[in-house]
Design an enzyme around this catalytic site. Structure first.
Site, PDB file in Angstrom:
ATOM      1  N   LYS A  14     -11.066  23.720 -16.541  1.00 32.72           N
ATOM      2  CA  LYS A  14     -11.655  23.031 -15.388  1.00 32.72           C
ATOM      3  C   LYS A  14     -12.614  21.917 -15.819  1.00 32.72           C
ATOM      4  O   LYS A  14     -12.535  20.804 -15.311  1.00 32.72           O
ATOM      5  CB  LYS A  14     -12.411  24.019 -14.475  1.00 32.72           C
ATOM      6  CG  LYS A  14     -11.527  25.098 -13.863  1.00 32.72           C
ATOM      7  CD  LYS A  14     -12.280  25.951 -12.862  1.00 32.72           C
ATOM      8  CE  LYS A  14     -13.389  26.792 -13.445  1.00 32.72           C
ATOM      9  NZ  LYS A  14     -12.967  27.867 -14.354  1.00 32.72           N
ATOM     10  N   ARG A  89     -16.665  30.675  -5.678  1.00 29.55           N
ATOM     11  CA  ARG A  89     -16.112  31.783  -6.466  1.00 29.55           C
ATOM     12  C   ARG A  89     -15.995  33.061  -5.641  1.00 29.55           C
ATOM     13  O   ARG A  89     -15.508  34.067  -6.166  1.00 29.55           O
ATOM     14  CB  ARG A  89     -17.027  32.054  -7.664  1.00 29.55           C
ATOM     15  CG  ARG A  89     -16.559  31.411  -8.978  1.00 29.55           C
ATOM     16  CD  ARG A  89     -17.639  31.704  -9.994  1.00 29.55           C
ATOM     17  NE  ARG A  89     -17.259  31.753 -11.370  1.00 29.55           N
ATOM     18  CZ  ARG A  89     -17.485  30.770 -12.246  1.00 29.55           C
ATOM     19  NH1 ARG A  89     -17.977  29.625 -11.847  1.00 29.55           N
ATOM     20  NH2 ARG A  89     -17.215  30.944 -13.515  1.00 29.55           N
ATOM     21  N   ARG A 128     -13.969  28.026 -27.936  1.00 29.10           N
ATOM     22  CA  ARG A 128     -15.080  27.262 -27.363  1.00 29.10           C
ATOM     23  C   ARG A 128     -16.413  27.883 -27.789  1.00 29.10           C
ATOM     24  O   ARG A 128     -17.364  27.174 -28.099  1.00 29.10           O
ATOM     25  CB  ARG A 128     -14.957  27.246 -25.834  1.00 29.10           C
ATOM     26  CG  ARG A 128     -15.934  26.313 -25.166  1.00 29.10           C
ATOM     27  CD  ARG A 128     -15.595  26.110 -23.713  1.00 29.10           C
ATOM     28  NE  ARG A 128     -15.988  27.251 -22.899  1.00 29.10           N
ATOM     29  CZ  ARG A 128     -15.735  27.363 -21.599  1.00 29.10           C
ATOM     30  NH1 ARG A 128     -15.074  26.424 -20.962  1.00 29.10           N
ATOM     31  NH2 ARG A 128     -16.125  28.426 -20.922  1.00 29.10           N
ATOM     32  N   ARG A 134     -22.021  28.918 -26.759  1.00 30.51           N
ATOM     33  CA  ARG A 134     -22.338  29.471 -25.439  1.00 30.51           C
ATOM     34  C   ARG A 134     -22.295  30.989 -25.504  1.00 30.51           C
ATOM     35  O   ARG A 134     -21.267  31.542 -25.895  1.00 30.51           O
ATOM     36  CB  ARG A 134     -21.278  28.961 -24.436  1.00 30.51           C
ATOM     37  CG  ARG A 134     -21.872  28.330 -23.210  1.00 30.51           C
ATOM     38  CD  ARG A 134     -20.764  27.847 -22.324  1.00 30.51           C
ATOM     39  NE  ARG A 134     -20.413  28.860 -21.327  1.00 30.51           N
ATOM     40  CZ  ARG A 134     -19.652  28.607 -20.266  1.00 30.51           C
ATOM     41  NH1 ARG A 134     -19.150  27.408 -20.074  1.00 30.51           N
ATOM     42  NH2 ARG A 134     -19.392  29.552 -19.397  1.00 30.51           N
ATOM     43  N   ARG A 146     -15.450  38.505 -17.601  1.00 25.46           N
ATOM     44  CA  ARG A 146     -15.379  37.307 -16.750  1.00 25.46           C
ATOM     45  C   ARG A 146     -13.977  37.124 -16.164  1.00 25.46           C
ATOM     46  O   ARG A 146     -13.819  36.728 -15.014  1.00 25.46           O
ATOM     47  CB  ARG A 146     -15.806  36.070 -17.549  1.00 25.46           C
ATOM     48  CG  ARG A 146     -17.323  36.011 -17.714  1.00 25.46           C
ATOM     49  CD  ARG A 146     -17.730  35.163 -18.875  1.00 25.46           C
ATOM     50  NE  ARG A 146     -17.354  33.776 -18.733  1.00 25.46           N
ATOM     51  CZ  ARG A 146     -17.155  32.959 -19.772  1.00 25.46           C
ATOM     52  NH1 ARG A 146     -17.254  33.410 -21.002  1.00 25.46           N
ATOM     53  NH2 ARG A 146     -16.855  31.717 -19.562  1.00 25.46           N
TER      54      ARG A 146
HETATM   55  P1  AMP Z   1     -18.840  28.673 -15.699  1.00 24.01           P
HETATM   56  O1  AMP Z   1     -19.533  27.656 -16.537  1.00 24.01           O
HETATM   57  O2  AMP Z   1     -18.272  28.111 -14.432  1.00 24.01           O
HETATM   58  O3  AMP Z   1     -17.828  29.488 -16.480  1.00 24.01           O
HETATM   59  O4  AMP Z   1     -19.957  29.715 -15.225  1.00 24.01           O
HETATM   60  C1  AMP Z   1     -20.693  30.484 -16.155  1.00 24.01           C
HETATM   61  C2  AMP Z   1     -21.392  31.639 -15.428  1.00 24.01           C
HETATM   62  O5  AMP Z   1     -22.282  31.109 -14.432  1.00 24.01           O
HETATM   63  C3  AMP Z   1     -20.472  32.577 -14.648  1.00 24.01           C
HETATM   64  O6  AMP Z   1     -19.934  33.590 -15.480  1.00 24.01           O
HETATM   65  C4  AMP Z   1     -21.419  33.120 -13.594  1.00 24.01           C
HETATM   66  O7  AMP Z   1     -22.274  34.114 -14.142  1.00 24.01           O
HETATM   67  C5  AMP Z   1     -22.269  31.931 -13.263  1.00 24.01           C
HETATM   68  N1  AMP Z   1     -21.699  31.116 -12.153  1.00 24.01           N
HETATM   69  C6  AMP Z   1     -21.257  29.824 -12.208  1.00 24.01           C
HETATM   70  N2  AMP Z   1     -20.806  29.405 -11.022  1.00 24.01           N
HETATM   71  C7  AMP Z   1     -20.965  30.459 -10.174  1.00 24.01           C
HETATM   72  C8  AMP Z   1     -20.671  30.659  -8.795  1.00 24.01           C
HETATM   73  N3  AMP Z   1     -20.117  29.705  -8.051  1.00 24.01           N
HETATM   74  N4  AMP Z   1     -20.980  31.875  -8.255  1.00 24.01           N
HETATM   75  C9  AMP Z   1     -21.532  32.857  -8.986  1.00 24.01           C
HETATM   76  N5  AMP Z   1     -21.819  32.740 -10.295  1.00 24.01           N
HETATM   77  C10 AMP Z   1     -21.536  31.555 -10.891  1.00 24.01           C
END
Ligand code: AMP
Length: 191
Positions: A14, A89, A128, A134, A146
């Protein structure tokens, strides 16, 4: 206004594809993951609330991310269009986004949903993690969690957007350019 939801499991690409879409279509990019990581780096109260969830690979609360999104949209109403990356989400987030965009009269045009096989997701996230450090990409249990959280809580949104006739499935395997070309074909149809 071109408003897109960029959707898919962790590791689907993404962020990579968002960068290319933004460049081509001059959209404003909203990644809730990036916003939350910035809050953590800045050691804000919000960041501290989010950190424990993120480290485990759980979702942070709907209230927290909805508040973040509301405030950034308010500040960017003049943009050419938005791309939502990693948001919504959950069903509650999708409904909150629809309500907000309805008030502004700028609905979502399409949900671009990247489809990638599970083993490929794990391989990409592990790689990554090695490059970025990260924390949630550097632990296989968190990666697995996840993906499971995605399957349980987030994937049902495909039906939510299908019911609105906005779901566009994209085969997310192959080179970055191949996948980008497939995405552009769909964007051109809704533009
Ligand atoms: P990402 O960078 O999108 O993979 O997000 C990393 C982490 O941030 C996720 O595993 C969640 O813990 C949190 N997170 C990001 N976006 C959301 C969302 N829209 N709703 C809930 N948690 C989120």
């Amino acid at each position: 206004m071109l408003n897109l939801v960029l959707f898919g499991p962790p590791g689907a690409g993404k962020g990579t594809q968002a960068e290319k879409i933004i460049e081509k279509y001059a959209l404003k990019h909203f990644s809730t993951g990036d916003m939350l990581r910035k809050e953590i780096a800045d050691k804000t109260d919000l960041g501290m609330q989010a950190k424990a969830f993120m480290e485990k690979g759980e979702l942070v609360t709907d209230e927290l991310v909805i508040n973040i999104i509301n405030s950034v949209i308010e500040r960017n109403k003049e943009a050419n269009g938005f791309i939502f990356d990693g948001f919504p989400r959950t069903q509650a987030q999708a409904k909150a986004l629809d309500e907000l965009l309805l008030k502004l009269n700028i609905p979502i045009c399409a949900m671009i949903s990247l489809e990638v096989e599970k083993q490929e997701l794990v391989d990409r996230l592990v790689n990554r993690g090695k490059l970025s450090g990260r924390p949630d990409d550097s632990n296989i249990d968190v990666i697995e969690n996840r993906i499971q959280v995605y399957n349980n809580q987030t994937a049902p949104l495909i039906e939510y957007y299908k019911a609105q006739n906005k779901h566009r499935g994209i085969y997310g395997m192959g080179t970055i350019e191949e996948i980008f070309d497939r995405i552009c074909v769909e964007i051109e149809k809704v533009k």
